[in-house]
Design a protein around this motif. Structure first.
Motif, mmCIF file in Angstrom:
data_model
loop_
_atom_site.group_PDB
_atom_site.id
_atom_site.type_symbol
_atom_site.label_atom_id
_atom_site.label_comp_id
_atom_site.label_asym_id
_atom_site.label_seq_id
_atom_site.Cartn_x
_atom_site.Cartn_y
_atom_site.Cartn_z
ATOM 1 N N UNK A 1 0.814 -1.206 0.000
ATOM 2 C CA UNK A 1 0.000 0.000 0.000
ATOM 3 C C UNK A 1 0.858 1.270 0.000
ATOM 4 N N UNK A 2 2.108 1.155 -0.357
ATOM 5 C CA UNK A 2 2.995 2.314 -0.361
ATOM 6 C C UNK A 2 2.446 3.389 -1.297
ATOM 7 N N UNK A 3 2.640 4.623 -0.906
ATOM 8 C CA UNK A 3 2.180 5.725 -1.735
ATOM 9 C C UNK A 3 2.910 5.686 -3.069
ATOM 10 N N UNK A 4 2.188 5.969 -4.163
ATOM 11 C CA UNK A 4 2.885 6.009 -5.456
ATOM 12 C C UNK A 4 3.909 7.147 -5.439
ATOM 13 N N UNK A 5 5.018 6.951 -6.122
ATOM 14 C CA UNK A 5 6.042 8.000 -6.122
ATOM 15 C C UNK A 5 5.523 9.248 -6.825
ATOM 16 N N UNK A 6 5.975 10.381 -6.381
ATOM 17 C CA UNK A 6 5.617 11.646 -7.013
ATOM 18 C C UNK A 6 6.273 11.683 -8.389
ATOM 19 N N UNK A 7 5.491 12.053 -9.394
ATOM 20 C CA UNK A 7 6.020 12.104 -10.758
ATOM 21 C C UNK A 7 7.137 13.132 -10.857
ATOM 22 N N UNK A 8 8.123 12.827 -11.684
ATOM 23 C CA UNK A 8 9.218 13.769 -11.931
ATOM 24 C C UNK A 8 8.696 14.887 -12.820
ATOM 25 N N UNK A 9 9.058 16.107 -12.478
ATOM 26 C CA UNK A 9 8.614 17.270 -13.245
ATOM 27 C C UNK A 9 9.390 17.362 -14.560
ATOM 28 N N UNK A 10 8.663 17.560 -15.636
ATOM 29 C CA UNK A 10 9.269 17.718 -16.955
ATOM 30 C C UNK A 10 9.357 19.214 -17.250
ATOM 31 N N UNK A 11 10.526 19.648 -17.637
ATOM 32 C CA UNK A 11 10.772 21.055 -17.934
ATOM 33 C C UNK A 11 9.882 21.531 -19.074
ATOM 34 N N UNK A 12 9.552 22.811 -19.025
ATOM 35 C CA UNK A 12 8.748 23.414 -20.089
ATOM 36 C C UNK A 12 9.602 23.870 -21.279
ATOM 37 N N UNK A 13 10.932 23.954 -21.097
ATOM 38 C CA UNK A 13 11.784 24.402 -22.197
ATOM 39 C C UNK A 13 11.903 23.293 -23.240
ATOM 40 N N UNK A 14 12.065 23.654 -24.515
ATOM 41 C CA UNK A 14 12.243 22.625 -25.548
ATOM 42 C C UNK A 14 13.429 21.725 -25.188
ATOM 43 N N UNK A 15 13.295 20.456 -25.498
ATOM 44 C CA UNK A 15 14.319 19.467 -25.125
ATOM 45 C C UNK A 15 15.399 19.386 -26.217
ATOM 46 N N UNK A 16 16.106 20.502 -26.422
ATOM 47 C CA UNK A 16 17.197 20.539 -27.399
ATOM 48 C C UNK A 16 18.447 19.990 -26.736
ATOM 49 N N UNK A 17 19.147 19.092 -27.441
ATOM 50 C CA UNK A 17 20.334 18.472 -26.877
ATOM 51 C C UNK A 17 21.272 18.004 -27.966
ATOM 52 N N UNK A 18 22.478 17.658 -27.552
ATOM 53 C CA UNK A 18 23.484 17.151 -28.481
ATOM 54 C C UNK A 18 23.217 15.666 -28.739
ATOM 55 N N UNK A 19 23.850 15.121 -29.762
ATOM 56 C CA UNK A 19 23.728 13.690 -30.045
ATOM 57 C C UNK A 19 24.237 12.872 -28.854
ATOM 58 N N UNK A 20 25.287 13.355 -28.210
ATOM 59 C CA UNK A 20 25.816 12.676 -27.026
ATOM 60 C C UNK A 20 24.785 12.690 -25.895
ATOM 61 N N UNK A 21 24.078 13.807 -25.750
ATOM 62 C CA UNK A 21 23.036 13.903 -24.730
ATOM 63 C C UNK A 21 21.918 12.902 -24.985
ATOM 64 N N UNK A 22 21.518 12.720 -26.254
ATOM 65 C CA UNK A 22 20.485 11.739 -26.585
ATOM 66 C C UNK A 22 20.987 10.331 -26.275
ATOM 67 N N UNK A 23 22.236 10.040 -26.613
ATOM 68 C CA UNK A 23 22.793 8.707 -26.314
ATOM 69 C C UNK A 23 22.788 8.443 -24.810
ATOM 70 N N UNK A 24 23.072 9.470 -24.016
ATOM 71 C CA UNK A 24 23.049 9.301 -22.557
ATOM 72 C C UNK A 24 21.630 9.011 -22.068
ATOM 73 N N UNK A 25 20.634 9.710 -22.636
ATOM 74 C CA UNK A 25 19.244 9.446 -22.258
ATOM 75 C C UNK A 25 18.839 8.024 -22.619
ATOM 76 N N UNK A 26 19.213 7.584 -23.820
ATOM 77 C CA UNK A 26 18.868 6.229 -24.248
ATOM 78 C C UNK A 26 19.537 5.185 -23.367
ATOM 79 N N UNK A 27 20.772 5.442 -22.953
ATOM 80 C CA UNK A 27 21.478 4.517 -22.056
ATOM 81 C C UNK A 27 20.792 4.475 -20.698
ATOM 82 N N UNK A 28 20.295 5.614 -20.234
ATOM 83 C CA UNK A 28 19.591 5.660 -18.947
ATOM 84 C C UNK A 28 18.306 4.845 -19.020
ATOM 85 N N UNK A 29 17.571 4.947 -20.127
ATOM 86 C CA UNK A 29 16.344 4.163 -20.302
ATOM 87 C C UNK A 29 16.672 2.669 -20.286
ATOM 88 N N UNK A 30 17.726 2.265 -21.008
ATOM 89 C CA UNK A 30 18.120 0.850 -21.042
ATOM 90 C C UNK A 30 18.497 0.355 -19.643
#
Length: 165
Positions: free
Chosen positions: A14-43
């Motif tokens: 019955x643990x409380x569901x975790x509070x959702x992480x806030x998503x920034x309102x700024x456009x998610x512009x990033x470098x190719x390396x930044x995208x690779x880091x995000x994909x690695x984090x998802x994996x």
């Protein structure tokens, strides 16, 4: 009923569901390396979630919920990613550029403008949407720009612009 008499196994379920992480309102512009880091984090999160789920009834329900929350957040960040072309010019500051600047005391600092999820101030990786990033974005060597800081505005001069390595 007192909490002292609650079955711990049921309490975990019955643990409380975790509070959702806030998503920034700024456009998610990033470098190719930044995208690779995000994909690695998802994996990595998917692997951890699978390992926790494989424990069946012995799984840590709170840990599973936290992993699911983080997976939702990072999957959303990957889906909203806007990879910018690599910074190849030393003429103008853009996302991915390495910038050396000096303040009015001639103290120099070298930083790289990156996406929000890639930012790490200790490593000199600064979010392009931060006050410093916005001040530098589009500047050229020799330009003086106003860095609007919470502790007070500061005039800085762009000394050098280097393309992405």
């Amino acid at each position: 009923m007192s909490r002292a008499f609650v079955n711990e196994d049921n309490a975990a379920d019955q643990a409380d569901p975790p509070v959702e992480r806030q998503v920034s309102q700024q456009p998610n512009r990033l470098t190719a390396q930044g995208l690779a880091q995000l994909q690695a984090k998802v994996a990595q999160l998917q692997q951890e979630h699978s390992a926790e789920s494989a424990k069946g009834e012995h799984a840590d329900k709170q840990r599973q919920a936290d992993l699911e929350r983080d997976l939702r957040y990072f999957n959303q960040r990957v889906q909203s990613a806007q990879v910018v072309a690599p910074a190849t010019s030393s003429e103008k500051v853009q996302i991915g550029s390495w910038v050396t600047f000096a303040n009015d005391q001639d103290e120099q600092q070298r930083i790289q403008l990156v996406g929000e999820d890639q930012a790490d101030a200790n490593a000199g990786l600064i979010n392009w949407g931060s006050p410093l990033g916005l001040a530098l974005l589009g500047a050229q060597v020799g330009d003086e720009v106003l860095w609007k800081r919470p502790v007070g505005d500061q005039l800085i001069e762009v000394l050098r612009i280097e393309p992405e390595a």
